[in-house]
Write an enzyme that holds these catalytic residues in place. Structure first.
Site: not given
Ligand code: TYM
Length: 326
Positions: A113, A192, A195
């Protein structure tokens, strides 16, 4: 008890992938009968600033995710909004002094990105995420498979920090669910489920949102891409040759359904629809109740944020002291 930590970014309406990959495993850590974890779960609003954003939209999405964390049953967890606990930002800078430009350049998300016009925070994003994690000294980080490289970086930074400055940080384990650790887009099962649907080429038709009503869920699953296989054993998992069918089977199992006796794609989709609708229904009911009581949601987060400030202050102080600051 062991500590569990995870955050969700408020960049779009949460999806079935978020629910199955992260939110339900987060609740499972809280509710484990033998060994319930001390859980810290939050809304990663600072992470939403790494791409062009609209402040009004961000505030609405943050409240949506905050309410949803409660709606999935995280009432015995410490819930917080990341920006309300300034230690996250403070530790992030200190970890930028441990991370290298080489390892940040290798982060897949930035490679995919990043543009010359990208916000600099898109580049340092994984360090802020490492700070989110390490500040709470969690033993386990329940996340979907897409966060693997980020959690690895957090582990590397903790190990490097401890080796250079003393044993201050805990090296956490990543925990992914047995099924649905990577829910795929229904229209493009090689991408994947994201959102905003922007990770997929197909818009949002392939994305089931946690707050989608039963009719919308039915329509999206009915249109899910499968394949032209008409053999009697067509309903079977094979990630490389049958990605669409495999994804539906994973979602079915993760939502408590069973593929036993299912022989056609039509029957498979009907079973997946029933299982997903049944999984979403109690979450949506609770979500509707909570949106009618915003003061309750505010009170839960105010208490959670106060506890976060309390438990993270000594960790930040230990890191500063080990680095020779002050
Ligand atoms: P985010 O907001 O994109 O997603 C939140 C959580 O959902 C999981 N997830 C999925 N799991 C299975 N299949 C999918 N298609 C799918 N899409 C999303 C993600 O793995 C995540 O667990 N960088 C992180 C947010 C974050 C975070 C942290 C997570 C910020 N600080 C500290 C853990 C620890 C993120 O963008 O998640």
């Amino acid at each position: 008890p062991a500590t569990s930590l995870s955050l969700v970014k408020p960049t779009g309406s949460p999806t079935l992938g978020n629910l199955l990959g992260a939110l339900r495993p987060m609740a499972a850590a809280q509710d484990a009968a033998d060994d319930p974890a001390d859980c810290f779960y939050g809304v990663a609003d600072l992470h939403a600033l790494t791409v062009p954003h609209d402040p009004t939209e961000l505030r609405l999405r943050s409240r949506e995710v905050a309410t949803l964390l409660l709606a999935v049953g995280l009432d015995r967890s410490t819930l917080f909004v990341q920006s309300r606990v300034p230690a996250h930002r403070e530790l992030a800078y200190l970890l930028e002094c441990v991370a290298t430009t080489g390892e940040l350049s290798r982060m897949i998300q930035f490679k995919e990105k990043g543009r010359p016009g990208s916000r600099a925070s898109l580049y340092t994003y994984p360090v802020l995420m490492a700070a989110d994690i390490l500040l709470h000294r969690p033993v386990r980080v329940p996340v979907g498979d897409d966060q693997r490289q980020h959690v690895e970086l957090a582990r590397d930074l903790a190990t490097r920090f401890n080796a250079a400055y003393g044993p201050v940080l805990v090296v956490p384990e990543m925990a992914t669910p047995p099924a649905a650790a990577r829910v795929m887009d229904l229209q493009d099962p090689t991408a994947k489920m994201g959102k905003s649907g922007t990770d997929a080429r197909s818009g949002t038709a392939g994305v089931v949102h946690v707050l989608d009503g039963p009719d919308v869920v039915r329509r999206k699953i009915a249109r899910a891409v499968t394949d032209g296989d008409t053999a009697p054993d067509a309903v079977r998992a094979d990630r490389s040759t049958k990605p669409g069918v495999t994804n539906l089977l994973e979602v079915l199992v993760a939502c408590g359904g069973s593929a036993d006796g299912i022989a056609t794609y039509g029957a498979l989709k009907a079973a997946v629809t029933d299982a997903v609708v049944a999984t979403l229904e109690p979450v949506q009911r609770r979500y509707a109740e909570l949106t009618g009581d915003p003061a309750h949601v505010d009170a839960v987060y105010a208490a959670g944020e106060a506890r976060c400030r309390e438990v993270t202050a000594p960790v930040l102080a230990a890191v500063e002291s080990a680095l020779g600051l002050g």
